[in-house]
Enzyme design. Structure first.
Site, PDB file in Angstrom:
ATOM      1  N   CYS A  66       0.667  -1.105  -0.402  1.00  0.00           N
ATOM      2  CA  CYS A  66       0.083  -0.251   0.145  1.00  0.00           C
ATOM      3  C   CYS A  66       1.215   1.694  -0.203  1.00  0.00           C
ATOM      4  O   CYS A  66       0.509   1.874  -0.861  1.00  0.00           O
ATOM      5  CB  CYS A  66      -1.212   0.343   0.993  1.00  0.00           C
ATOM      6  SG  CYS A  66      -2.046  -1.645   1.413  1.00  0.00           S
ATOM      7  N   HIS A 127      -3.112   7.022   3.856  1.00  0.00           N
ATOM      8  CA  HIS A 127      -1.661   6.054   4.099  1.00  0.00           C
ATOM      9  C   HIS A 127      -0.363   6.621   3.796  1.00  0.00           C
ATOM     10  O   HIS A 127       0.482   5.346   3.595  1.00  0.00           O
ATOM     11  CB  HIS A 127      -2.408   4.742   3.918  1.00  0.00           C
ATOM     12  CG  HIS A 127      -1.515   3.217   4.211  1.00  0.00           C
ATOM     13  ND1 HIS A 127      -1.344   2.269   4.021  1.00  0.00           N
ATOM     14  CD2 HIS A 127      -0.597   3.817   5.686  1.00  0.00           C
ATOM     15  CE1 HIS A 127      -0.027   1.222   5.067  1.00  0.00           C
ATOM     16  NE2 HIS A 127      -0.153   1.871   6.091  1.00  0.00           N
ATOM     17  N   ASP A 333      -4.039  -0.656  -5.529  1.00  0.00           N
ATOM     18  CA  ASP A 333      -2.712  -0.024  -5.422  1.00  0.00           C
ATOM     19  C   ASP A 333      -2.116  -1.739  -5.991  1.00  0.00           C
ATOM     20  O   ASP A 333      -0.737  -0.928  -5.955  1.00  0.00           O
ATOM     21  CB  ASP A 333      -2.614   0.299  -3.907  1.00  0.00           C
ATOM     22  CG  ASP A 333      -3.585  -0.481  -2.959  1.00  0.00           C
ATOM     23  OD1 ASP A 333      -4.003  -1.546  -3.163  1.00  0.00           O
ATOM     24  OD2 ASP A 333      -3.409  -0.553  -1.594  1.00  0.00           O
ATOM     25  N   LYS A 358      -0.169  -9.785  -3.124  1.00  0.00           N
ATOM     26  CA  LYS A 358       0.545  -8.446  -2.396  1.00  0.00           C
ATOM     27  C   LYS A 358       1.913  -9.065  -1.229  1.00  0.00           C
ATOM     28  O   LYS A 358       1.860  -9.963  -1.411  1.00  0.00           O
ATOM     29  CB  LYS A 358      -0.255  -8.235  -1.595  1.00  0.00           C
ATOM     30  CG  LYS A 358      -0.722  -6.638  -0.343  1.00  0.00           C
ATOM     31  CD  LYS A 358      -1.412  -6.648   0.570  1.00  0.00           C
ATOM     32  CE  LYS A 358      -1.026  -5.947   1.294  1.00  0.00           C
ATOM     33  NZ  LYS A 358      -2.508  -5.771   2.690  1.00  0.00           N
TER      34      LYS A 358
END
Length: 572
Positions: A66, A127, A333, A358
């Site tokens: 992220c 974030h 993302d 991820k």
């Protein structure tokens, strides 16, 4: 004559400063959407964008996690250039009250569009940090990075945000701290008992001192980890905390209400609206309306709720008559989180035919994401583009459309997609794309334009656990360095144009061009490294630590609690 007229019309439209609507999902797999091949999760609104616009099939995130991916998206630069790439195991920001974040000297696309007369808004996840030295300096805040309006979560969703979920933040470290605390308690009780029954000759002052040290140790870590829901799970409007902790049952409704309201307030434009979804990150909190509606459990429910939100926001464009004057974009993302599980239930996304997910530096499943553009009358409908593109390309693309000028004092790694999207060129401007895991270069992609080959060399890959599993189950996320990775010399080489799932690595024996390709990519890495300059590491251990004096607080610290939204939300 007709062609000249058409091109003139396109040029005139491009010169008219369109509204910009950017949708960015969180942890969504490329295989989770209908227009990318999923026939069991219903995503009619995202699919409609693809039918009415341009779909990218080789759209690549600059990082598989992220914080660094979003930094690259906002700046058009690899995260290592801004210090948003980590050399330690903490690869994303951990706290609202950390001191790291997107540096003030980085120029986001929002800031450049502000200068072109755009009203800019961010609804949803940030974030990228909040404060640097005090609880209200807001040095990393969206409003300090070119956004006129912010409503959303300065951090990211975590299991800790929902009371009935197991903790997610630093679970292994918390377990160790609990163990050490229990050892200290046991030692104090043993010394006290021994003293009372005369088995141990020790002064009460020593026991008291030991008790004090143990208490301070416990308080020092529990004051942060014991209150994650209060410290991290908050909502803000501009600089003000409005919910602490946030009430997840109404968050989606609030986000949707804010996005629709922003469009209505700024209908006379031009505006930039960045809708940064909290979906589909765990804990996958989904409103009752969508629970049990999909064929893929809670994850599918959450995807379908997000698609519904996309549809409602698109409806607001139609209602205001802005559809044909708005460039709309949808992406994720990075890839789906394969290790996100609850027993046998899969809580992470599906990355289609692509390997990995991820957190894995170079494997395609973690970095290949959906990418859809729509601008009726300007971008040809129903178009599919197979060329390599990047999330970093959004930066120069929207700056170009707004009539702005890219910064000349820094390297911009993104390339404007306008010619490619309009069909005026057939090839991507990207020749090489570099795939990082934290600050470690794991893989490189070479687009050999004359042959059409897409070569990809892996220098480092994560060690899957258990072996052959395809992910790092039991670890939560794959590491970038150390014993958790394998270094390859020579590197693993794939031709993605023939083997997109990266199933069969090539060798000098099976690929005549092997040595030539490896040398070419090696020279590109050397040239790339020469463009890097040292910058402060925003994700250093010190910068990601919880610091009470930086904690955003609604009230007087540590009594941080508020609910300024009340029960005023209404169904949309």
């Amino acid at each position: 004559m007709a062609l000249t007229s058409c091109l003139f019309g396109l040029s005139a439209a491009v010169d008219s400063k369109p509204n910009i609507l950017l949708f960015l999902a969180d942890d969504l797999g490329i295989g989770d959407i209908g227009c990318y091949g999923n026939n069991t999760i219903r995503t009619p609104n995202i699919d409609r964008l693809a039918r009415e616009g341009v779909k990218l099939t080789q759209h690549i995130a600059a990082a598989p996690l992220c914080t660094p991916s979003r930094a690259a998206f906002l700046t058009g630069r690899y995260p290592i250039r801004s210090g948003m790439a980590s050399s330690n195991r903490y690869r994303a920001l951990q706290w609202n009250a950390g001191s790291g974040g997107l540096p003030a000297n980085e120029t986001t696309f929002a800031r450049l569009l502000q200068k072109q007369g755009y009203t800019t808004g961010l609804i949803g996840k940030w974030h990228q940090g909040v404060n640097c030295e005090s609880f209200n300096d807001n040095c990393h805040h969206p409003l300090n990075h070119g956004f006129d309006y912010f409503y959303g979560m300065p951090f990211t969703l975590l299991n800790n945000c929902q009371e009935n979920k197991p903790p997610e933040l630093d679970v292994a470290l918390q377990a160790k701290l609990w163990l050490y605390s229990q050892i200290i308690i046991l030692a104090v009780l043993t010394l006290t008992a021994g003293k009372l029954i005369g088995l141990i000759s020790i002064r009460w002052k020593i026991i008291a001192c030991f008790t004090l040290v143990g208490s301070l140790f416990f308080i020092s870590w529990y004051s942060s980890y014991g209150f994650v829901q209060y410290w991290n799970c908050i909502l803000m409007r501009n600089h003000d905390v409005t919910e602490q902790p946030m009430r997840l049952e109404r968050t989606a409704s609030l986000m949707l209400k804010e996005a629709v309201s922003f469009i209505k307030r700024n209908r006379h434009g031009p505006f930039l609206l960045f809708v940064s979804f909290l979906h589909v990150h765990t804990p996958l909190f989904t409103t009752a309306k969508f629970i049990g509606k999909s064929h893929h459990g809670l994850y599918g429910d959450n995807v379908e709720e997000m698609d519904w939100m996309v549809g409602k926001i698109l409806d607001s464009l139609d209602k205001e008559g802005l559809k044909n004057h708005t460039l709309t974009y949808f992406a994720s993302d990075h890839g789906g989180h394969l290790e996100a599980q609850d027993g046998s239930a899969q809580l992470g996304g599906w990355n289609g035919i692509y390997k990995g997910g991820k957190g894995m530096g170079g494997w395609e499943g973690g970095i290949r994401v959906p990418g859809v553009f729509r601008w009726p009358g300007v971008l040809p409908a129903g178009t599919v583009i197979d060329e390599p593109t990047s999330l970093m390309d959004i930066y120069p693309t929207v700056v170009h459309l707004a009539g702005g000028i890219l910064p000349q004092d820094r390297v911009i790694d993104g390339r404007s997609l306008v010619p490619l999207l309009q069909g005026r060129v057939q090839k991507s401007e990207h020749e090489f794309l570099f795939h990082y895991c934290g600050s470690y270069l794991h893989a490189v992609r070479w687009h050999q334009k004359d042959s059409g080959a897409i070569w990809k060399a892996h220098y480092v890959t994560p060690v899957f656990h258990p072996p052959g599993a395809g992910a790092c189950y039991g670890k939560g996320i794959c590491p970038c360095f150390g014993e958790g990775v394998t270094h390859h010399d020579p590197p693993l080489l794939f031709d993605l144009s023939r083997d997109p799932s990266e199933a069969k690595p090539l060798s000098a024996d099976t690929e005549p061009l092997f040595d030539i390709v490896i040398r070419k990519i090696g020279r590109a890495i050397e040239e790339h490294h020469r463009t890097l300059t040292p910058v402060p590491e925003q994700l250093s251990v010190y910068n990601i630590m919880w610091k009470p004096w930086l904690q955003p607080c609604c009230g007087t610290f540590p009594l941080c609690w508020c609910d300024k939204e009340g029960d005023s939300t209404q169904s949309l």
